[in-house]
Design a protein around this motif. Structure first.
Motif, mmCIF file in Angstrom:
data_model
loop_
_atom_site.group_PDB
_atom_site.id
_atom_site.type_symbol
_atom_site.label_atom_id
_atom_site.label_comp_id
_atom_site.label_asym_id
_atom_site.label_seq_id
_atom_site.Cartn_x
_atom_site.Cartn_y
_atom_site.Cartn_z
ATOM 1 N N MET A 1 -5.742 -6.094 3.498
ATOM 2 C CA MET A 1 -4.554 -6.288 2.674
ATOM 3 C C MET A 1 -3.989 -7.659 2.993
ATOM 4 S SD MET A 1 -3.363 -2.421 3.323
ATOM 5 C CE MET A 1 -4.777 -2.171 4.402
ATOM 6 N N MET B 1 -6.169 -13.186 -5.136
ATOM 7 C CA MET B 1 -7.197 -12.177 -5.374
ATOM 8 C C MET B 1 -8.552 -12.653 -4.861
ATOM 9 S SD MET B 1 -5.908 -10.859 -9.145
ATOM 10 C CE MET B 1 -7.307 -9.784 -9.445
ATOM 11 N N ALA C 1 -2.482 -8.448 -2.152
ATOM 12 C CA ALA C 1 -3.696 -7.976 -2.813
ATOM 13 C C ALA C 1 -4.553 -7.219 -1.807
ATOM 14 C CB ALA C 1 -4.485 -9.133 -3.410
ATOM 15 N N GLN C 2 -5.350 -6.280 -2.312
ATOM 16 C CA GLN C 2 -6.239 -5.498 -1.460
ATOM 17 C C GLN C 2 -7.520 -5.155 -2.208
ATOM 18 O OE1 GLN C 2 -5.093 -1.458 -0.682
ATOM 19 N NE2 GLN C 2 -6.478 -1.231 1.050
ATOM 20 N N TYR C 3 -8.631 -5.235 -1.485
ATOM 21 C CA TYR C 3 -9.903 -4.699 -1.973
ATOM 22 C C TYR C 3 -10.498 -3.847 -0.861
ATOM 23 C CZ TYR C 3 -9.613 -8.073 -5.777
ATOM 24 O OH TYR C 3 -9.195 -8.795 -6.874
ATOM 25 N N ASP D 1 -5.606 2.543 -5.565
ATOM 26 C CA ASP D 1 -6.362 3.040 -4.413
ATOM 27 C C ASP D 1 -6.507 4.552 -4.566
ATOM 28 O OD1 ASP D 1 -7.512 3.478 -1.934
ATOM 29 O OD2 ASP D 1 -5.732 2.938 -0.774
ATOM 30 N N LYS E 1 -2.444 -2.838 -7.374
ATOM 31 C CA LYS E 1 -3.476 -2.279 -6.514
ATOM 32 C C LYS E 1 -3.603 -0.792 -6.797
ATOM 33 C CE LYS E 1 -0.868 -4.489 -4.313
ATOM 34 N NZ LYS E 1 0.220 -5.460 -4.679
ATOM 35 N N GLU F 1 -10.923 -2.624 4.280
ATOM 36 C CA GLU F 1 -9.910 -2.684 3.226
ATOM 37 C C GLU F 1 -8.793 -3.676 3.548
ATOM 38 O OE1 GLU F 1 -7.480 1.042 3.195
ATOM 39 O OE2 GLU F 1 -9.145 1.844 4.392
ATOM 40 N N ALA G 1 0.834 -1.202 0.000
ATOM 41 C CA ALA G 1 0.000 0.000 0.000
ATOM 42 C C ALA G 1 0.865 1.248 0.000
ATOM 43 C CB ALA G 1 -0.919 0.011 1.218
ATOM 44 N N ALA H 1 -10.215 0.759 -3.027
ATOM 45 C CA ALA H 1 -9.049 0.182 -3.702
ATOM 46 C C ALA H 1 -9.471 -1.105 -4.385
ATOM 47 C CB ALA H 1 -7.932 -0.096 -2.695
ATOM 48 N N TRP H 2 -8.800 -1.421 -5.488
ATOM 49 C CA TRP H 2 -9.106 -2.642 -6.222
ATOM 50 C C TRP H 2 -7.810 -3.248 -6.731
ATOM 51 C CZ3 TRP H 2 -13.790 -3.651 -4.971
ATOM 52 C CH2 TRP H 2 -14.492 -4.714 -5.574
ATOM 53 N N THR H 3 -7.791 -4.562 -6.880
ATOM 54 C CA THR H 3 -6.614 -5.272 -7.367
ATOM 55 C C THR H 3 -6.863 -5.776 -8.774
ATOM 56 O OG1 THR H 3 -5.960 -5.949 -5.143
ATOM 57 C CG2 THR H 3 -5.080 -7.237 -6.976
#
Length: 268
Positions: A205, A124, A236-238, A95, A93, A203, A76, A108-110
């Motif tokens: 991670m 993912m 990965a992060q969403y 964000d 990622k 969010e 991040a 945020a999206w991967t």
């Protein structure tokens, strides 16, 4: 300070969130092998401005960009970097935050660039599922620990991946970062009780290698600090912005009106 939002404020933040979600949807088909990360920055910034909004991250703690773009083991807060080209299999990622007439949203999206791999697909999937397990726990009357416990159990116990501790979700609106702090690990039935009117981000991670620790790195040209996984595994992060309502959690940054149907605000 923890603030409770009115119905009008939540509707304004939903409009902001719709702009943000549309920017992610615009970006996904445009990613390609050889793309410069600075092009991502320009695409997002221009899209936000074209929709009568501004990129909220600009100016926060001296940050100069609309987006954070973190690649592979970068977890991040990495910046767009001119000359940094995306490669096949890169896990990216993206964000960013949107301010529409004072109403904030954050998501945020991967993405995977070019071809994926089974390892990337699994990472993912775990990160995306972890987000939604957290959202399902964001019910009025539940506690912050219920969100974190659901995420931690799925990530660490069921999938043996690293659930990052040092970076957390937060309240949002009218500032980008507000109380309460939203942890992605914890003990069920502990922590602050969730109340209708809260608007928060969840969010998680997730580090593929199983180590939740981070290392701090610095962008040489600017001195900006960002984070990579301690074991240098893929991350990965969403992230969604959501409102706590009497009817449960409502996602304000949804990209999937069908899959997210139970979590969408009812139209007046």
């Amino acid at each position: 300070m923890l603030t409770l939002k009115s119905k009008r404020e939540i509707e304004g933040m939903a409009h902001s969130g719709a702009i943000l979600a549309a920017a992610h949807q615009m970006l996904k088909p445009k990613l390609y092998v050889g793309m410069d990360t600075w092009e991502i920055e320009q695409l997002i910034d221009n899209f936000i401005q074209a929709h009568d909004a501004t990129a909220s991250e600009k100016g926060v703690d001296g940050y100069k960009y609309a987006t954070c773009i973190s690649i592979n083991e970068e977890v991040a807060h990495a910046t767009p970097r001119k000359g940094l080209k995306l490669k096949n299999h890169d896990v990216v990622k993206v964000d960013f935050c949107v301010n529409w007439h004072g109403y904030q949203s954050d998501s945020a999206w991967t993405y995977v660039v070019g071809e994926s791999t089974p390892e990337i697909d699994h990472l993912m999937q775990v990160a995306h599922t972890a987000l939604y397990l957290g959202i399902k726990q964001a019910q009025p009357g539940n506690r912050v620990g219920d969100i974190g416990a659901a995420i931690q159990d799925y990530v660490e116990n069921q999938n043996h991946m690293g659930d990052v501790r040092e970076l957390i979700g937060h309240g949002i609106g009218p500032s980008v970062h507000e109380d309460p702090e939203i942890y992605h690990y914890g003990v069920a039935h502990h922590g602050l009780r969730l109340r209708p009117g809260m608007v928060i981000t969840i969010e998680p991670m997730i580090n593929a290698g199983g180590d939740w620790g981070l290392e701090t790195k610095v962008v040489p040209e600017t001195g900006w600090e960002y984070y990579v996984s301690a074991d240098h595994s893929l991350s990965a992060q969403y992230e969604h912005t959501l409102a706590i309502t009497e009817d449960g959690p409502k996602i304000l940054t949804s990209q999937d009106p069908i899959g997210d149907q139970e979590f969408l605000l009812k139209k007046a």
